[in-house]
Design a protein around this motif. Sequence first.
Motif, mmCIF file in Angstrom:
data_model
loop_
_atom_site.group_PDB
_atom_site.id
_atom_site.type_symbol
_atom_site.label_atom_id
_atom_site.label_comp_id
_atom_site.label_asym_id
_atom_site.label_seq_id
_atom_site.Cartn_x
_atom_site.Cartn_y
_atom_site.Cartn_z
ATOM 1 N N ALA A 8 0.823 -1.214 0.000
ATOM 2 C CA ALA A 8 0.000 0.000 0.000
ATOM 3 C C ALA A 8 0.857 1.264 0.000
ATOM 4 O O ALA A 8 0.363 2.364 -0.299
ATOM 5 C CB ALA A 8 -0.935 -0.005 1.210
ATOM 6 N N GLN A 9 2.151 1.127 0.349
ATOM 7 C CA GLN A 9 3.057 2.278 0.406
ATOM 8 C C GLN A 9 3.884 2.436 -0.871
ATOM 9 O O GLN A 9 4.684 3.369 -0.981
ATOM 10 C CB GLN A 9 4.002 2.128 1.606
ATOM 11 C CG GLN A 9 3.291 1.987 2.943
ATOM 12 C CD GLN A 9 4.248 1.606 4.063
ATOM 13 O OE1 GLN A 9 5.425 1.960 4.025
ATOM 14 N NE2 GLN A 9 3.748 0.886 5.044
ATOM 15 N N CYS A 10 3.716 1.513 -1.834
ATOM 16 C CA CYS A 10 4.476 1.604 -3.079
ATOM 17 C C CYS A 10 4.067 2.844 -3.876
ATOM 18 O O CYS A 10 2.928 3.310 -3.782
ATOM 19 C CB CYS A 10 4.252 0.347 -3.933
ATOM 20 S SG CYS A 10 4.960 -1.155 -3.230
ATOM 21 N N ARG A 11 4.980 3.348 -4.691
ATOM 22 C CA ARG A 11 4.708 4.550 -5.477
ATOM 23 C C ARG A 11 3.566 4.320 -6.458
ATOM 24 O O ARG A 11 2.736 5.195 -6.682
ATOM 25 C CB ARG A 11 5.962 4.977 -6.236
ATOM 26 C CG ARG A 11 5.773 6.262 -7.066
ATOM 27 C CD ARG A 11 7.028 6.599 -7.851
ATOM 28 N NE ARG A 11 8.183 6.785 -6.966
ATOM 29 C CZ ARG A 11 9.421 7.007 -7.400
ATOM 30 N NH1 ARG A 11 9.661 7.044 -8.716
ATOM 31 N NH2 ARG A 11 10.414 7.171 -6.553
ATOM 32 N N PHE A 12 3.530 3.136 -7.073
ATOM 33 C CA PHE A 12 2.502 2.841 -8.070
ATOM 34 C C PHE A 12 1.501 1.827 -7.510
ATOM 35 O O PHE A 12 1.887 0.838 -6.885
ATOM 36 C CB PHE A 12 3.133 2.286 -9.351
ATOM 37 C CG PHE A 12 4.164 3.208 -9.948
ATOM 38 C CD1 PHE A 12 3.780 4.409 -10.537
ATOM 39 C CD2 PHE A 12 5.514 2.880 -9.902
ATOM 40 C CE1 PHE A 12 4.726 5.262 -11.078
ATOM 41 C CE2 PHE A 12 6.471 3.724 -10.441
ATOM 42 C CZ PHE A 12 6.078 4.927 -11.031
ATOM 43 N N GLN A 13 0.219 2.095 -7.753
ATOM 44 C CA GLN A 13 -0.822 1.214 -7.229
ATOM 45 C C GLN A 13 -0.734 -0.201 -7.809
ATOM 46 O O GLN A 13 -1.074 -1.166 -7.137
ATOM 47 C CB GLN A 13 -2.212 1.800 -7.525
ATOM 48 C CG GLN A 13 -2.597 2.961 -6.613
ATOM 49 C CD GLN A 13 -4.053 3.351 -6.783
ATOM 50 O OE1 GLN A 13 -4.643 3.102 -7.829
ATOM 51 N NE2 GLN A 13 -4.626 3.939 -5.758
ATOM 52 N N ASP A 14 -0.299 -0.308 -9.080
ATOM 53 C CA ASP A 14 -0.224 -1.623 -9.713
ATOM 54 C C ASP A 14 1.186 -2.205 -9.636
ATOM 55 O O ASP A 14 1.566 -3.032 -10.465
ATOM 56 C CB ASP A 14 -0.666 -1.541 -11.175
ATOM 57 C CG ASP A 14 0.203 -0.587 -11.993
ATOM 58 O OD1 ASP A 14 0.992 0.169 -11.391
ATOM 59 O OD2 ASP A 14 0.084 -0.604 -13.237
ATOM 60 N N CYS A 15 1.936 -1.792 -8.641
ATOM 61 C CA CYS A 15 3.317 -2.261 -8.486
ATOM 62 C C CYS A 15 3.347 -3.787 -8.366
ATOM 63 O O CYS A 15 2.605 -4.380 -7.573
ATOM 64 C CB CYS A 15 3.953 -1.625 -7.255
ATOM 65 S SG CYS A 15 5.691 -2.080 -7.016
#
Length: 357
Positions: A278-285
């Motif tokens: 949830a903390q990744c830069r991209f939602q679809d990481c």
Amino acid sequence: MHPLAAYGWDDAWADEFAPYDSEGLLAGRVIRVDRGQCDVVTADGVMRADTAFVTPHDPMRVVCTGDWVAVEPAGHPRYVRTYLSRRTAFVRSTSSKRSEGQILAANVDYAVVAVSLAVELDLGRVERFLALAWESGAQPVVVLTKADLVQDAATLGHLVQDVETTAPGVPVLAVSSTTSAGLDVLEAVLAGGTSVLLGQSGAGKSTLANTLLGEDVMDVQATRDMDGKGRHTTTTRNLLVLPGGGILIDTPGLRGVGLWDAETGVGQVFAEIEELAAQCRFQDCAHGGEPGCAVLAAVDSGALPVRRIDSYRKLLRENQRIVAKTDARLRAEIRRDWKRKGAEGRAAMEAKRGRWQ
């Protein structure tokens, strides 16, 4: 008190059963299924009934141990007319190439995963069982059996801690059927409802069941010293009332534990990875090399073990394959994703070639 109260009957079941009661059918709980027939405990005692009335060709809709059913009061053969809506259902994928789900037990409150301490812990297999347990709607409990074989208390503590790290939000109990260590806590947990006992052959499930029941109900056979494996001493799923309260469903040892549409369950097993994602830069990481990936940052810092992220990816891939076999839309999405990644890979190679020339 209702005659079936010890088997889990309550007012909600009574309300759902009311239309069948008016038809003169009997309420009962399935305590054993065997080759198209089942034993049903009713207020009039245990009855043998045929399950052919209920859809026989769909493994997800057959009558299973733990079901509450409406059964005919008389007849030769006597038939189960239907089963009541399942509150929970423990399902795994079958070995069939058609990728069908197989329901192992219904209306379960606790999924007890038995893991033997007689052999080296297989944390990946524990995670697999837990994913199915969470997906079922039941509360998982991990029971480390044969704890008397680990004589050093510090070592036992480390083993429990390893499993606790693997099973966030799940009680982990070390027990011994030989010394009775830890059994009082387990009995208190199981007294709260219906539990299904799961695990590989040789995990000590039948011995544990006998200890909890206070008598030798389940057959027990020795395990092989070399790998801790045993033969399937339990061949059917049996529902039994525990003397201290609660109901236990013992199952055959499971060699294959395939996921069945268990994405939510996988997410709960790997809750810390889901929180990081949830903390990744991209939602679809995809956590495979994208910039700003919080999951990979945790791996690099040592906060997230490599084994955990590898296991997470493996179970997600397996679950996606299973779902894709029955979901045409998802299959199309996977194909598009493969084509996109292939195009990106070819473009990257062309760019490299351009720099080399």
